[in-house]
Design a protein around this motif. Structure first.
Motif, PDB file in Angstrom:
ATOM      1  N   GLU A 275       0.826  -1.207   0.000  1.00 46.92           N
ATOM      2  CA  GLU A 275       0.000   0.000   0.000  1.00 46.92           C
ATOM      3  C   GLU A 275       0.857   1.253   0.000  1.00 46.92           C
ATOM      4  N   LEU A 276       1.961   1.216   0.736  1.00 44.71           N
ATOM      5  CA  LEU A 276       2.856   2.367   0.755  1.00 44.71           C
ATOM      6  C   LEU A 276       3.477   2.601  -0.622  1.00 44.71           C
ATOM      7  N   THR A 277       3.814   1.530  -1.313  1.00 41.68           N
ATOM      8  CA  THR A 277       4.376   1.671  -2.662  1.00 41.68           C
ATOM      9  C   THR A 277       3.339   2.201  -3.636  1.00 41.68           C
ATOM     10  N   GLU A 278       2.080   1.770  -3.495  1.00 41.17           N
ATOM     11  CA  GLU A 278       1.019   2.272  -4.365  1.00 41.17           C
ATOM     12  C   GLU A 278       0.800   3.762  -4.163  1.00 41.17           C
ATOM     13  N   ARG A 279       0.814   4.204  -2.914  1.00 37.93           N
ATOM     14  CA  ARG A 279       0.675   5.645  -2.656  1.00 37.93           C
ATOM     15  C   ARG A 279       1.828   6.417  -3.285  1.00 37.93           C
ATOM     16  N   ALA A 280       3.032   5.904  -3.146  1.00 35.40           N
ATOM     17  CA  ALA A 280       4.184   6.580  -3.744  1.00 35.40           C
ATOM     18  C   ALA A 280       4.099   6.572  -5.266  1.00 35.40           C
ATOM     19  N   LEU A 281       3.614   5.468  -5.841  1.00 36.15           N
ATOM     20  CA  LEU A 281       3.501   5.382  -7.293  1.00 36.15           C
ATOM     21  C   LEU A 281       2.471   6.370  -7.821  1.00 36.15           C
ATOM     22  N   GLN A 282       1.354   6.499  -7.126  1.00 34.39           N
ATOM     23  CA  GLN A 282       0.342   7.458  -7.559  1.00 34.39           C
ATOM     24  C   GLN A 282       0.853   8.890  -7.485  1.00 34.39           C
ATOM     25  N   LEU A 283       1.645   9.181  -6.473  1.00 38.12           N
ATOM     26  CA  LEU A 283       2.223  10.515  -6.363  1.00 38.12           C
ATOM     27  C   LEU A 283       3.265  10.764  -7.443  1.00 38.12           C
ATOM     28  N   CYS A 284       3.984   9.721  -7.868  1.00 38.15           N
ATOM     29  CA  CYS A 284       4.983   9.877  -8.936  1.00 38.15           C
ATOM     30  C   CYS A 284       4.352  10.419 -10.213  1.00 38.15           C
ATOM     31  N   HIS A 285       3.120   9.994 -10.498  1.00 40.56           N
ATOM     32  CA  HIS A 285       2.465  10.429 -11.720  1.00 40.56           C
ATOM     33  C   HIS A 285       2.127  11.915 -11.704  1.00 40.56           C
ATOM     34  N   LEU A 286       2.067  12.515 -10.516  1.00 38.01           N
ATOM     35  CA  LEU A 286       1.737  13.934 -10.407  1.00 38.01           C
ATOM     36  C   LEU A 286       2.962  14.833 -10.432  1.00 38.01           C
ATOM     37  N   LEU A 287       4.160  14.247 -10.467  1.00 40.20           N
ATOM     38  CA  LEU A 287       5.375  15.059 -10.443  1.00 40.20           C
ATOM     39  C   LEU A 287       5.564  15.792 -11.762  1.00 40.20           C
ATOM     40  N   PRO A 288       6.113  17.002 -11.729  1.00 36.99           N
ATOM     41  CA  PRO A 288       6.461  17.700 -12.978  1.00 36.99           C
ATOM     42  C   PRO A 288       7.567  16.966 -13.709  1.00 36.99           C
ATOM     43  N   PRO A 289       7.757  17.251 -14.993  1.00 35.61           N
ATOM     44  CA  PRO A 289       8.823  16.569 -15.737  1.00 35.61           C
ATOM     45  C   PRO A 289      10.199  16.962 -15.225  1.00 35.61           C
ATOM     46  N   GLY A 290      11.116  16.000 -15.329  1.00 33.60           N
ATOM     47  CA  GLY A 290      12.501  16.251 -14.947  1.00 33.60           C
ATOM     48  C   GLY A 290      12.914  15.671 -13.624  1.00 33.60           C
ATOM     49  N   PHE A 291      11.967  15.192 -12.813  1.00 31.63           N
ATOM     50  CA  PHE A 291      12.322  14.642 -11.508  1.00 31.63           C
ATOM     51  C   PHE A 291      12.635  13.154 -11.579  1.00 31.63           C
ATOM     52  N   MET A 292      12.036  12.440 -12.524  1.00 32.52           N
ATOM     53  CA  MET A 292      12.253  10.996 -12.641  1.00 32.52           C
ATOM     54  C   MET A 292      13.032  10.694 -13.913  1.00 32.52           C
ATOM     55  N   PRO A 293      14.036   9.837 -13.836  1.00 32.69           N
ATOM     56  CA  PRO A 293      14.723   9.426 -15.074  1.00 32.69           C
ATOM     57  C   PRO A 293      13.787   8.605 -15.942  1.00 32.69           C
ATOM     58  N   PRO A 294      13.670   8.897 -17.228  1.00 32.89           N
ATOM     59  CA  PRO A 294      12.722   8.164 -18.083  1.00 32.89           C
ATOM     60  C   PRO A 294      13.115   6.725 -18.321  1.00 32.89           C
ATOM     61  N   CYS A 295      14.385   6.376 -18.045  1.00 34.00           N
ATOM     62  CA  CYS A 295      14.810   5.003 -18.263  1.00 34.00           C
ATOM     63  C   CYS A 295      14.447   4.101 -17.088  1.00 34.00           C
ATOM     64  N   GLN A 296      13.885   4.672 -16.020  1.00 36.93           N
ATOM     65  CA  GLN A 296      13.511   3.892 -14.849  1.00 36.93           C
ATOM     66  C   GLN A 296      11.997   3.764 -14.784  1.00 36.93           C
ATOM     67  N   PRO A 297      11.460   2.553 -14.633  1.00 38.48           N
ATOM     68  CA  PRO A 297      10.004   2.398 -14.509  1.00 38.48           C
ATOM     69  C   PRO A 297       9.485   3.115 -13.271  1.00 38.48           C
ATOM     70  N   SER A 298       8.221   3.548 -13.352  1.00 32.18           N
ATOM     71  CA  SER A 298       7.630   4.276 -12.233  1.00 32.18           C
ATOM     72  C   SER A 298       7.524   3.399 -10.991  1.00 32.18           C
ATOM     73  N   GLN A 299       7.234   2.112 -11.185  1.00 33.04           N
ATOM     74  CA  GLN A 299       7.116   1.222 -10.034  1.00 33.04           C
ATOM     75  C   GLN A 299       8.456   1.087  -9.328  1.00 33.04           C
TER      76      GLN A 299
END
Length: 835
Positions: free
Chosen positions: A630-654
């Motif tokens: 459940e904690l990972t799901e909450r973090a994953l849902q928040l990842c989708h709301l981040l502006p571009p540039g915070f997550m490397p595109p080569c890494q899956p969101s999960q």
């Protein structure tokens, strides 16, 4: 070694900071104006530390009067083993990374403004007075032929097809008709680099920047790789994240002073003065057409894209370098990278080497968006009468092959989904599961407005170009150094919003610096702790309130509660937020689950194994078990709301969400819940089944089929210390999340549909009014926050886009015209706000 929150605060004892007595009139003190240069040698590395002078005739905010010697803020090993930044991605470009693994030595920094006679071939007292002129005259300038470029552009098949589609050129191919149609683009095509003018402007920029900045430091680590790539004939494309108009001048100046090829600079700014435009076009600056205000306006012309693509091809054929500034907010500059990507796919260009460039300012200079001759002269006149303020640090990352990242298939985009497909089932239907995938950001690369561009990329190719843009934004931001003002701003905004004593601020500066270095993030400062904090407060003084009673020598430092001050501190603290994004996402997920436990009315003592609870009495003890899934799901849902540039595109969101949860374990906020067992986990033979091995050709297999997937759970460690650290991390994303909440609540006040620019302006006005009513949270009402919130609402399906004759109009979609759905969206976003 496990790191606990107590270690964060106990590594350095609280430093006793002594201050000079204040004047008898007031409690408020103002940091004095002026700068002096202090040269300090740190483990063999020359560090330029800029400090305000100590005035003896007048009491000032000065700590050097009482403290003779202060421990270094940087660890002793930093001089020899500095964090290595700017390396290639090991997943997307392993071949490019392998070429640069041999270089391990730290080459130090070079102050671009420190020009001495040793940088010339001559010596003597006269040379010392004209050494800057001699240095500029000795710099190497590469030829930039432009003799028959117009003819080559006219003969391009891309331009011919565009002219034929417009029916402007006769079928016989009359060259006069082609030139008449291309006349608005002639200055663009004839952009060149004049060696004499380049040397003169280079000398003038060195003198001008010496009046603006105290020091401009260049990291020399990867410059040798650029020299080697240039000697091998590689085509270099420099990419930086647009922050200020100074970016477009600093990169060519650094390359010019280091004897590298000066690039053609893509500058998508509107220059009003024709004289200034002609000067810049002879310095290799590619400007927008005079009739266009923005890149989107230029793209409205059916001939602009073919001409620009052909121009890039001809420049690369000539062996020229190119510099492009990209923006994560609007996608500006991404179209030029997509053009280079298209040329490589067509085979017109064999390959290019991309070079991310990180530019860090500790005091961002103010410049006008509209550049004219009068504004430039006025700015030049103003810098002559002021002392230099602030410093700049520039990092050139390792060059990597664009062809490798495109053709290797390692940068995958097959799991990209619209944001509404990822989150709407969770928001509206309260679905327990989460749709795995990555948010598609197609707006970073807008579609062509006309059908004249016959080589419009297919959706997979567009997604790959967008992935490259995101990768470059992330890589560029990752190699930016954290300046001292950024560090102090983040502490004042995210940790000590109500004020902090100077001694406590010094302690936290040491702690946060160690945490940045632990995350392999370079810092752009060095020297005595007191001097660094003193210097940072001096630069941030207009945005702070510094107060102390005459009887106390430890002043209170409070961020000024105003819109301008908060936005300035937020802008300075962005790089720290980018560094701690994993911990911030994990902390917001933990906060959301704790708030849900608190709202449920169940005691925090209740565990997830179903033990009967008791009524809540008194304060919560935070002794609650958090389920990993459940904690990972909450973090994953928040990842989708981040502006571009915070997550490397080569890494899956999960994977990013899992790392966010693990990061809280590493820093000691969460600990693994120990589950008592009758049988040890390692004793597989006592399980019901024996060990069996799977065949190697099965797509999904583990080391043992009989090993069960067991759910893990976490609990808060050391509850009396963790909330402060947890709230510090949560507040990093609070501004972005709060702007989304306010924008969602403001949809009721808008009469839609509205043109996109007017819609964003009204949302921005609503954010400012909401912040003024609350007298706080001004970081959520910037123009960038308004544009980011509107773009997120569009991707969520809350707002619908309608293309009409006057442009793009935005309106509330049918699904979210229902107030209940808007309330569900508001509750979903606000769950991550810790307060």
């Amino acid at each position: 070694m496990e790191r606990t929150p107590s270690m964060f605060f106990n590594r350095q004892e609280t430093l006793l900071v002594s201050l000079a007595l204040f004047s008898s009139l007031g409690l408020w003190v103002e940091v004095c104006r002026g700068l002096t240069m202090v040269q300090e040698k740190n483990n063999g590395i020359n560090k330029d530390v800029v400090l305000p002078p100590i005035q003896q005739n007048k009491p000032a905010l000065s700590w050097e009067l009482k403290i003779k010697k202060v421990p270094k803020i940087l660890p002793p090993c930093l001089g020899k083993f500095r964090p290595i930044v700017g390396q290639c991605c090991h997943q997307c470009t392993p071949d490019s990374l392998r070429k640069s693994l041999g270089q391990k030595s730290f080459l130090g920094f070079h102050n671009l403004l420190s020009v001495k006679e040793t940088h010339t071939r001559y010596r003597g007292w006269l040379v010392r007075r004209v050494c800057c002129v001699l240095f500029v005259s000795g710099c190497k300038v590469y030829a930039s032929p432009v003799c028959n470029r117009l003819e080559r552009v006219c003969q391009s098949n891309r331009v011919k097809e565009a002219l034929t589609a417009e029916q402007e050129a006769p079928e016989e191919g009359d060259s006069r008709g082609q030139i008449n149609r291309l006349s608005p683009f002639l200055p663009l095509i004839n952009t060149c680099i004049s060696p004499g003018l380049l040397r003169f402007v280079g000398w003038m920029m060195l003198k001008t920047f010496a009046s603006v900045f105290g020091v401009i430091e260049v990291n020399l680590n990867h410059l040798s790789a650029l020299h080697r790539a240039s000697q091998e004939g590689s085509l270099l494309v420099y990419v930086h994240v647009h922050q200020n108009i100074m970016d477009y001048a600093l990169i060519p100046l650094v390359l010019f002073c280091r004897n590298l090829r000066v690039p053609y600079t893509v500058c998508p700014l509107q220059i009003n003065s024709s004289f200034l435009r002609s000067i810049l076009q002879k310095l290799g600056v590619i400007l927008l057409p005079p009739s266009a205000q923005t890149e989107q306006d230029a793209e409205m012309d059916s001939m602009y894209s073919p001409v620009a693509t052909t121009l890039v091809r001809e420049l690369l054929h000539e062996g020229q370098a190119i510099s492009v500034g990209v923006s994560a907010e609007s996608g500006r500059g991404g179209q030029w990278l997509a053009r280079i990507r298209q040329l490589i796919k067509e085979g017109s260009v064999p390959d290019v080497s991309l070079v991310p460039v990180g530019i860090s300012y500790d005091c961002l200079p103010k410049t006008n968006k509209q550049v004219g001759l009068s504004s430039v002269l006025q700015w030049l006149w103003s810098v002559l009468w002021r002392r230099p303020q602030g410093s700049v640090q520039i990092h050139f990352a390792q060059p990597f092959s664009l062809k490798e990242i495109c053709e290797s298939g390692r940068c995958r985009v097959d799991e990209w989904l619209p944001l509404q497909d990822l989150l709407l089932p969770v928001i509206l239907n309260n679905r327990a599961g989460c749709v795995y995938g990555r948010r598609s950001m197609s707006w970073l690369l807008p579609h062509s407005h006309h059908a004249s561009e016959l080589n419009e990329p297919t959706p997979p190719e567009r997604d790959l170009s967008i992935a490259i843009i995101l990768h470059l934004i992330f890589s560029t931001t990752s190699c930016m150094a954290v300046m001292s003002t950024s560090l102090v701003s983040s502490l004042l905004l995210y940790r000590h919003r109500k004020g902090v004593r100077a001694s406590v601020l010094c302690r936290d500066v040491v702690w946060l610096t160690e945490e940045l270095l632990f995350r392999n993030k370079d810092v752009g400062f060095g020297g005595n702790l007191v001097e660094i904090v003193h210097y940072s407060l001096y630069l941030l003084a207009p945005h702070l309130i510094i107060a102390a009673a005459p009887s106390r020598k430890d002043p209170l430092i409070v961020p000024h509660p105003s819109l301008g001050a908060t936005l300035h501190l937020t802008l300075q603290a962005q790089i720290v937020r980018h560094t701690f994004i994993l911990e911030a996402v994990g902390a917001c997920a933990v906060s959301a689950m704790l708030c849900e436990v608190a709202r449920s009315g169940v005691s925090s003592r209740v565990r997830s194994d179903g033990v009967d609870g008791e009524e809540v009495k008194g304060d919560m003890e935070f002794d609650v078990a958090l389920c990993q899934s459940e904690l990972t799901e909450r973090a994953l849902q928040l990842c989708h709301l981040l502006p571009p540039g915070f997550m490397p595109p080569c890494q899956p969101s999960q994977s990013f969400a899992l790392d966010a949860v693990d990061s809280l374990v590493r820093c000691g906020i969460l600990i693994m819940e120990e589950i008592p067992r009758d049988v040890p986990i390692c004793d597989f033979w006592k399980r019901e089944c024996t060990l069996t091995w799977t065949t190697s050709d099965e797509p999904y297999h583990s080391d043992s089929d009989c090993e069960e997937q067991e759910l893990r759970s976490y609990k808060i460690s050391q509850p009396n210390q963790c909330p402060e650290m947890l709230f510090f991390l949560c507040s990093m994303l609070a501004g972005h999340l709060r702007s989304l909440c306010w924008a969602t609540a403001g949809l009721d006040l808008l009469h839609t549909p509205l043109p996109e620019a007017e819609f964003v302006a009204q949302i921005h006005s609503h954010l400012c009014e909401t912040a003024n009513k609350k007298k706080q949270h001004y970081e959520s009402c910037s123009e960038e926050a308004a544009r980011t919130a509107v773009r997120t609402l569009i991707d969520l399906g809350v707002l619908s886009e309608e293309r009409q004759k006057g442009g793009i109009f935005l309106g509330v979609s049918t699904l979210f015209q229902v107030s209940e759905n808007r309330q569900k969206l508001h509750r979903f976003i606000s769950q991550y706000l810790f307060n």
